[in-house]
Design a protein around this motif. Structure first.
Motif, PDB file in Angstrom:
ATOM      1  N   THR A 308       0.831  -1.202   0.000  1.00 18.80           N
ATOM      2  CA  THR A 308       0.000   0.000   0.000  1.00 18.80           C
ATOM      3  C   THR A 308       0.870   1.259   0.000  1.00 18.80           C
ATOM      4  N   PHE A 309       0.237   2.392  -0.323  1.00 13.41           N
ATOM      5  CA  PHE A 309       0.965   3.652  -0.484  1.00 13.41           C
ATOM      6  C   PHE A 309       0.154   4.818   0.071  1.00 13.41           C
ATOM      7  N   SER A 310       0.862   5.855   0.482  1.00 11.60           N
ATOM      8  CA  SER A 310       0.196   7.039   1.041  1.00 11.60           C
ATOM      9  C   SER A 310      -0.439   7.900  -0.041  1.00 11.60           C
ATOM     10  N   THR A 311       0.137   7.872  -1.249  1.00  7.99           N
ATOM     11  CA  THR A 311      -0.394   8.657  -2.373  1.00  7.99           C
ATOM     12  C   THR A 311      -0.305   7.837  -3.658  1.00  7.99           C
ATOM     13  N   LYS A 312      -1.059   8.249  -4.663  1.00 13.38           N
ATOM     14  CA  LYS A 312      -1.009   7.588  -5.963  1.00 13.38           C
ATOM     15  C   LYS A 312       0.354   7.795  -6.618  1.00 13.38           C
ATOM     16  N   GLN A 313       0.924   8.996  -6.409  1.00 12.90           N
ATOM     17  CA  GLN A 313       2.211   9.302  -7.012  1.00 12.90           C
ATOM     18  C   GLN A 313       3.324   8.406  -6.457  1.00 12.90           C
ATOM     19  N   SER A 314       3.286   8.153  -5.138  1.00 14.63           N
ATOM     20  CA  SER A 314       4.306   7.274  -4.557  1.00 14.63           C
ATOM     21  C   SER A 314       4.148   5.847  -5.071  1.00 14.63           C
ATOM     22  N   ALA A 315       2.922   5.430  -5.367  1.00 13.23           N
ATOM     23  CA  ALA A 315       2.679   4.107  -5.939  1.00 13.23           C
ATOM     24  C   ALA A 315       3.260   4.014  -7.347  1.00 13.23           C
ATOM     25  N   LYS A 316       3.046   5.060  -8.158  1.00 13.55           N
ATOM     26  CA  LYS A 316       3.579   5.054  -9.525  1.00 13.55           C
ATOM     27  C   LYS A 316       5.105   5.085  -9.521  1.00 13.55           C
ATOM     28  N   SER A 317       5.668   5.866  -8.616  1.00 14.49           N
ATOM     29  CA  SER A 317       7.122   5.950  -8.507  1.00 14.49           C
ATOM     30  C   SER A 317       7.708   4.582  -8.156  1.00 14.49           C
ATOM     31  N   PHE A 318       7.056   3.875  -7.225  1.00 13.79           N
ATOM     32  CA  PHE A 318       7.492   2.530  -6.844  1.00 13.79           C
ATOM     33  C   PHE A 318       7.444   1.593  -8.048  1.00 13.79           C
ATOM     34  N   LEU A 319       6.356   1.671  -8.820  1.00 19.15           N
ATOM     35  CA  LEU A 319       6.168   0.752  -9.936  1.00 19.15           C
ATOM     36  C   LEU A 319       7.183   0.995 -11.053  1.00 19.15           C
ATOM     37  N   PHE A 320       7.511   2.254 -11.306  1.00 15.24           N
ATOM     38  CA  PHE A 320       8.527   2.558 -12.319  1.00 15.24           C
ATOM     39  C   PHE A 320       9.876   1.947 -11.932  1.00 15.24           C
ATOM     40  N   LYS A 321      10.226   2.020 -10.636  1.00 14.95           N
ATOM     41  CA  LYS A 321      11.487   1.424 -10.170  1.00 14.95           C
ATOM     42  C   LYS A 321      11.438  -0.097 -10.258  1.00 14.95           C
ATOM     43  N   ALA A 322      10.266  -0.662  -9.962  1.00 17.34           N
ATOM     44  CA  ALA A 322      10.108  -2.113 -10.008  1.00 17.34           C
ATOM     45  C   ALA A 322      10.233  -2.628 -11.444  1.00 17.34           C
ATOM     46  N   TYR A 441       8.045   0.923   5.379  1.00 18.13           N
ATOM     47  CA  TYR A 441       9.356   1.032   6.030  1.00 18.13           C
ATOM     48  C   TYR A 441      10.362   0.080   5.393  1.00 18.13           C
ATOM     49  N   LEU A 442       9.913  -1.138   5.052  1.00 15.93           N
ATOM     50  CA  LEU A 442      10.809  -2.100   4.412  1.00 15.93           C
ATOM     51  C   LEU A 442      11.257  -1.613   3.037  1.00 15.93           C
ATOM     52  N   ARG A 443      10.355  -0.943   2.320  1.00 18.69           N
ATOM     53  CA  ARG A 443      10.713  -0.405   0.999  1.00 18.69           C
ATOM     54  C   ARG A 443      11.804   0.652   1.103  1.00 18.69           C
ATOM     55  N   LYS A 444      11.723   1.481   2.167  1.00 19.87           N
ATOM     56  CA  LYS A 444      12.642   2.610   2.297  1.00 19.87           C
ATOM     57  C   LYS A 444      13.951   2.241   2.995  1.00 19.87           C
ATOM     58  N   ASN A 445      13.962   1.108   3.694  1.00 16.37           N
ATOM     59  CA  ASN A 445      15.150   0.708   4.462  1.00 16.37           C
ATOM     60  C   ASN A 445      15.606  -0.673   4.007  1.00 16.37           C
ATOM     61  N   LYS A 446      16.370  -0.704   2.942  1.00 15.89           N
ATOM     62  CA  LYS A 446      16.750  -1.955   2.296  1.00 15.89           C
ATOM     63  C   LYS A 446      17.732  -2.785   3.125  1.00 15.89           C
ATOM     64  N   LYS A 447      18.455  -2.155   4.067  1.00 20.39           N
ATOM     65  CA  LYS A 447      19.519  -2.861   4.784  1.00 20.39           C
ATOM     66  C   LYS A 447      19.060  -3.431   6.130  1.00 20.39           C
ATOM     67  N   LEU A 448      17.761  -3.425   6.383  1.00 22.22           N
ATOM     68  CA  LEU A 448      17.254  -3.987   7.633  1.00 22.22           C
ATOM     69  C   LEU A 448      17.579  -5.475   7.738  1.00 22.22           C
ATOM     70  N   LYS A 449      17.886  -5.921   8.942  1.00 19.72           N
ATOM     71  CA  LYS A 449      18.140  -7.338   9.165  1.00 19.72           C
ATOM     72  C   LYS A 449      16.805  -8.060   9.342  1.00 19.72           C
TER      73      LYS A 449
END
Length: 456
Positions: A308-322, A441-449
């Motif tokens: 899930t995403f806080s805004t539509k724009q953040s969802a689109k940004s995620f999908l472009f990177k994916a 949080y997991l999306r933004k913090n890739k180095k979490l253990k």
């Protein structure tokens, strides 16, 4: 302010016991600010079974101070404090009896960690200090000595504060502290707060929580609340009598605690935050040709999203990177409507799923990799993040894709089984907000253990 204490006595007839040892830790809810530990000459015989239990005998106490010699120090260190003890009724009775012999009336509010544990950690086989400490992974040294038991009670009390999602302990503490009844000084409130990550609670004069928030810098955020000129801030400024806080170290822990505790306590000025934290979600479906398609849509509680995403724009940004990371088709992710191939196929970044050149099996394998990476559905895992101190870590427990709760553990105490982990976890509700917080949080913090259960 709390005075965590433990007393060892001579044993004997009711109200004829004498103190042989006392340990007091003055605790402000976050750290120990003073302590007093002393043997005491009880001026009476010690029962043999007590000697065997504690190891304290008459020879050890011959040159120890008598109670009247330590009484002033006990009064000073417990002044304006709530006494916290394991079976507080006993310790408080013994203290009152000793002071009564001196002709002095000793009166303090008390909290019993036995009763608190029964309320906040139900279902334990035993609520004795020793067995409860073992089940919670609390190391205990010098059992049945005042200092060892007081330290164990202090560590237990810290766990209870963390598990108290309704904030009964903190609210009662503020209501009972005399200094809180004075007209609040906003400058003093701000000066007493740290610049740390955590959750903060704004209280009225009765101790009731009127606002809950989280911040990476609590002092700065409270300064904003108490100096801002917005209508809501002005109302808070008129009512605020005290601000308490819990350090978390981890921003993820702070976000989850804030979300849970707003729902539990329903503070007057948190109404705007009770709504969902997200507006859009990423869904998947299989088309007639067997390809898994992705689609961004408004969040719908009846559907099971990938994330899930806080805004539509953040969802689109995620999908472009994916699309770039997993070499996906723009057309099948809904970002490039076309009756023919997508743009990326023309530049050889797409393998041709859009025109059925790539097989559904090959394409879907990469889609499933994306789904597994960004959704914890059906997964058993522990997210390890920062703790409140340098030698501590936080743990967020997820079982079968369901968020179970969070807790803290000492690096010196190894978490080697899931049962030990469950004992330190504060249970929390699994809902769409917590799922969004964790996934975001997991999306933004890739180095979490992240530890999966087969590694525990």
């Amino acid at each position: 302010m709390y005075a965590i204490l433990d007393i060892e006595t001579t044993g004997g007839k009711y109200n004829e016991e004498g103190i042989t040892e006392i340990a007091i830790y003055k605790f402000d809810g976050h750290k120990v600010v003073d302590k007093f530990i002393s043997l005491v000459n009880p001026e009476r015989e010690i029962q043999p079974f007590v000697v065997n239990l504690t190891g304290i005998n008459a020879n050890m106490l011959r040159n120890a101070p008598k109670f009247y010699e330590v009484a002033k120090r006990i009064v000073e260190i417990t002044d304006d404090c709530i006494i916290v003890a394991h079976n507080a009724q006993f310790d408080n009775r013994i203290l009152k009896t000793e002071f009564k012999r001196l002709g002095f009336g000793f009166k303090r509010e008390t909290l019993c960690t036995v009763e608190l544990s029964k309320r906040l950690i139900p279902g334990q086989d035993s609520y004795s200090l020793g067995k409860l400490s073992r089940s919670l992974g609390i190391p205990v040294s010098d059992r049945h000595r005042a200092n060892g038991d007081a330290l164990a009670t202090l560590k237990l009390f810290k766990i209870l504060l963390n598990k108290d999602l309704n904030k009964y302990i903190i609210q009662d503490s503020i209501r009972l502290e005399p200094k809180r009844q004075m007209e609040p000084n906003h400058k003093r409130i701000i000066e007493e707060l740290p610049s740390v990550t955590g959750v903060y609670y704004i209280h009225d004069e009765n101790g009731k929580i009127i606002y809950i928030g989280k911040s990476k810098n609590i002092k700065h955020r409270i300064n904003q609340h108490l100096t801002d000129t917005s209508p809501k801030s002005k109302k808070i400024q008129l009512l605020v009598a005290a601000v308490t806080y819990e350090t978390t170290g981890s921003e993820l822990v702070a976000l989850l605690k804030e979300s849970e505790e707003i729902k539990q306590n329903k503070p007057l000025y948190n109404r705007a935050l009770r709504r969902n934290l997200f507006t859009h979600a990423l869904y998947s479906f299989k088309d007639d040709n067997g390809y898994i398609n992705l689609k961004i849509d408004k969040a719908d509680g009846r559907k099971n999203p990938i994330t899930t995403f806080s805004t539509k724009q953040s969802a689109k940004s995620f999908l472009f990177k994916a699309i770039e990371e997993f070499e996906l088709c723009q057309k099948l992710t809904g970002l490039y409507p076309s009756k023919t191939s997508c743009f990326n196929y023309t530049i050889k970044s797409c393998h041709g799923a859009c025109i059925k050149k790539e097989t559904p099996e090959s394409y879907n394998e990469r889609i499933n990799q994306l789904i597994k990476k960004n959704s914890y559905n059906n997964q058993n895992m522990v997210i390890i993040d920062r703790g409140r101190d340098i030698d501590e870590r936080s743990a967020i427990l997820i079982e079968d894709g369901v968020f179970k709760g969070l807790g803290f553990f000492d690096l010196n105490y190894q978490i080697n089984t899931i049962d030990v982990l469950r004992s330190i976890i504060t249970p929390m509700e699994n809902n769409r907000d917590t799922q969004h917080i964790i996934q975001n949080y997991l999306r933004k913090n890739k180095k979490l253990k992240i530890i999966h259960f087969n590694n525990l």
